[in-house]
Motif scaffolding. Structure first.
Motif, PDB file in Angstrom:
ATOM      1  N   ASP A  30       0.853  -1.183   0.000  1.00  0.00           N
ATOM      2  CA  ASP A  30       0.000   0.000   0.000  1.00  0.00           C
ATOM      3  C   ASP A  30       0.898   1.245   0.000  1.00  0.00           C
ATOM      4  O   ASP A  30       1.615   1.507   0.973  1.00  0.00           O
ATOM      5  CB  ASP A  30      -0.903  -0.003   1.234  1.00  0.00           C
ATOM      6  N   TYR A  31       0.841   2.031  -1.078  1.00  0.00           N
ATOM      7  CA  TYR A  31       1.718   3.195  -1.244  1.00  0.00           C
ATOM      8  C   TYR A  31       0.998   4.512  -0.938  1.00  0.00           C
ATOM      9  O   TYR A  31       1.402   5.563  -1.437  1.00  0.00           O
ATOM     10  CB  TYR A  31       2.270   3.237  -2.673  1.00  0.00           C
ATOM     11  N   LEU A  34       3.284   7.087   0.644  1.00  0.00           N
ATOM     12  CA  LEU A  34       4.277   7.571  -0.323  1.00  0.00           C
ATOM     13  C   LEU A  34       3.649   8.538  -1.315  1.00  0.00           C
ATOM     14  O   LEU A  34       4.225   9.581  -1.647  1.00  0.00           O
ATOM     15  CB  LEU A  34       4.908   6.376  -1.054  1.00  0.00           C
ATOM     16  N   VAL A  51       6.099   5.285  -7.305  1.00  0.00           N
ATOM     17  CA  VAL A  51       6.102   3.834  -7.093  1.00  0.00           C
ATOM     18  C   VAL A  51       7.098   3.163  -8.029  1.00  0.00           C
ATOM     19  O   VAL A  51       7.828   2.241  -7.635  1.00  0.00           O
ATOM     20  CB  VAL A  51       4.682   3.262  -7.304  1.00  0.00           C
ATOM     21  N   PHE A  54      10.567   3.809  -6.831  1.00  0.00           N
ATOM     22  CA  PHE A  54      10.858   2.943  -5.688  1.00  0.00           C
ATOM     23  C   PHE A  54      11.246   1.541  -6.151  1.00  0.00           C
ATOM     24  O   PHE A  54      12.211   0.947  -5.650  1.00  0.00           O
ATOM     25  CB  PHE A  54       9.635   2.894  -4.777  1.00  0.00           C
ATOM     26  N   LYS A  55      10.524   0.998  -7.118  1.00  0.00           N
ATOM     27  CA  LYS A  55      10.853  -0.335  -7.641  1.00  0.00           C
ATOM     28  C   LYS A  55      12.240  -0.347  -8.279  1.00  0.00           C
ATOM     29  O   LYS A  55      13.003  -1.309  -8.118  1.00  0.00           O
ATOM     30  CB  LYS A  55       9.810  -0.765  -8.669  1.00  0.00           C
ATOM     31  N   LEU A 111       6.692   0.543   4.648  1.00  0.00           N
ATOM     32  CA  LEU A 111       6.689  -0.284   3.440  1.00  0.00           C
ATOM     33  C   LEU A 111       7.419  -1.602   3.677  1.00  0.00           C
ATOM     34  O   LEU A 111       6.974  -2.665   3.208  1.00  0.00           O
ATOM     35  CB  LEU A 111       7.326   0.484   2.284  1.00  0.00           C
TER      36      LEU A 111
END
Length: 520
Positions: A30-31, A34, A51, A54-55, A111
């Motif tokens: 769940d972002y 962020l 997102v 981040f990945k 996270l």
């Protein structure tokens, strides 16, 4: 040349590639927290969603790319990164750096907690036992920038001597006692005296300074030096050293010593908690001793997950009364190696008649009986608080008479080449002895032996993978918060890679402890 690559990069990437598992696993998080950092109603539209950034960072850490420029290079030319970008333009290293700086630590920790929750649903994280260990990693700081507390205290003493000399000179020149004044007041008085005397301030070679100007310069130097030393003491606090280029780093003795002389380096004490081969917690500290890190680390795990593990398995560096007492009061079973365990197995320890363990204890009279048959009676009880405020209680027992004892040479060691003048005395911490007895019983039980074997495999193996396979032997960012962010990102990558390996080997939902029991 004609274009031969397909329009969709996903056609080239196999289904079992780590990048696909990473993307699927991180999609379960769940972002919301962020995305709150990037409101869509303000500012220009983002080229790359947070997102996806981040990945990319997590995948870069998993692949061993820790530099921001390396991440940018991979995003431009690596097909796996292009697939994660979903056709967007590759981000620059400045974009990635701004994202990392903007990402709050509490959001990243939340996270990571979610990731462990997802892994507990699809694999065997049960919180039955947690293996904890620490290592020292060299900080991103220059090696010869140490500020030592002893040196700062010594400089404060020298500065006080200069201040007293200045006070004597001002008394002789101005007939004014400035002992009760502060450095700023003394500087103001000296500046006013120069102004009233009509002194012209001169600098450089070829100019002779007056007595008043010399006193003014001395007062200014003392004031500035005092401010610098106060700032250094504020930065040090309870530590004995820090680095000028990374104030959160402490100088520690490392296994990897470039001088081969035991010279300390600026480093951090990294603590990790491993359960079922996955990293479930990371902590960064400036204290080189593992003994003082266990309770804060467990409190962090309880804050993140709302519970504590049933068993805490650690090595001898974590053995202390404060740690065992805290675990006992909070319902955790300690399986910690006693710090005296290896020494007690030696023949010298078993034959040492000076130790209380080798004496006979009379519980009815609360006395110890030595090898000569003489009694050590209770004398007094005193308490002592350690640096963290934990209060320990000690009981002192003293022999009635040690003169003309044939065992005195073996029982009482000579100090400074002199024979002992007092009777033999021993100090016992009864509460600690009781805690050690329970912990040692679990440590030597069949289940405890199995946990000890797995501790060396899981948590030591985790450090081995991070240092060797990930080629991560030195921290790349500065400041305790930046270091913890970096280690959390690496832990993300480690857990994803561990899940990939467990899927390939068919070990999902299989605990390593159960495997060892089955093999037996």
């Amino acid at each position: 040349k004609q274009m031969v690559l397909p329009m969709d990069y996903g056609q080239i990437i196999p289904d079992d590639e780590p990048v696909r598992i990473l993307d699927a696993l991180l999609e379960e998080l769940d972002y919301t927290e962020l995305l709150h950092l990037y409101p869509s109603t303000k500012g220009r539209k983002l080229r790359i969603p947070p997102v996806i950034l981040f990945k990319i960072i997590v995948f870069s850490m998993m692949e061993g790319h820790y530099s921001l420029r390396d991440m940018e290079h991979q995003c431009r030319y690596n097909i796996q990164y292009l697939w994660l970008l979903e056709g967007r333009k590759a981000p620059s290293h400045m974009t990635i750096g701004r994202f990392l700086k903007r990402l709050p630590l509490d959001v990243l920790e939340h996270l990571f907690t979610q990731l462990v929750g997802v892994l507990s649903q699809c694999d065997s994280i049960t919180w039955d036992e947690v293996y904890i260990d620490g290592t020292k990693l060299e900080a991103n700081a220059n090696r010869y920038t140490a500020v030592w507390k002893k040196q700062v205290k010594y400089s404060l003493g020298l500065l006080q001597e200069k201040r007293e000399a200045l006070q004597d000179n001002l008394l002789a020149l101005l007939s004014m006692d400035t002992t009760a004044m502060t450095d700023d007041e003394r500087l103001a008085v000296t500046a006013k005296a120069c102004e009233e005397a009509g002194i012209t301030i001169v600098h450089g070679a070829g100019h002779r300074q007056s007595k008043e100007q010399k006193l003014l310069q001395a007062a200014m130097d003392i004031r500035d030096k005092q401010q610098d030393l106060d700032e250094q003491m504020e930065t040090l606090r309870k530590r004995n050293s820090y680095s000028r280029t990374d104030h959160d780093a402490t100088f520690m003795r490392m296994k990897d010593d470039h001088t081969k002389k035991g010279q300390p380096k600026a480093a951090y004490n990294i603590q990790i908690a491993v359960e079922s081969e996955y990293i479930v917690g990371v902590a960064v500290g400036s204290n080189p001793a593992d003994q003082h890190t266990l309770i804060p680390f467990l409190k962090q795990l309880r804050r993140d997950y709302g519970k504590l593990p049933a068993h805490v398995v650690a090595d001898a560096g974590y053995d202390s009364e404060a740690n065992l007492d805290w675990l006992n009061r909070h319902g955790c079973q300690s399986v910690i190696k006693p710090h005296y365990y290896e020494h007690d197995k030696t023949a010298a320890a078993k034959k040492d008649i000076s130790r209380a363990d080798n004496m006979t204890y009379d519980a009815d009279r609360d006395e110890y009986i030595c090898a000569k048959g003489r009694r050590l009676s209770y004398k007094e009880t005193y308490t002592r608080a350690n640096e963290n405020g934990y209060v320990q209680e000690f009981k002192v027992y003293e022999c009635e008479k040690c003169s003309y004892c044939s065992y005195r040479k073996q029982c009482q060691k000579m100090r400074g080449g002199k024979k002992p003048q007092r009777n033999k005395s021993i100090t016992q911490n009864l509460h600690y002895l009781e805690l050690q007895k329970d912990n040692k019983a679990r440590f030597q039980s069949e289940a405890g032996i199995q946990l000890r074997i797995n501790r060396s495999i899981q948590v030591e193996g985790t450090f081995g993978v991070i240092k060797e396979d990930f080629d991560y032997r030195r921290i790349h960012r500065r400041g305790e918060e930046g270091v913890l962010k970096e280690l959390l990102m690496i832990s993300f990558g480690f857990n994803v890679r561990k899940l990939v390996n467990r899927v390939k080997k068919g070990r999902v939902s299989q605990r390593f402890l159960d495997k060892e029991k089955t093999a037996c």
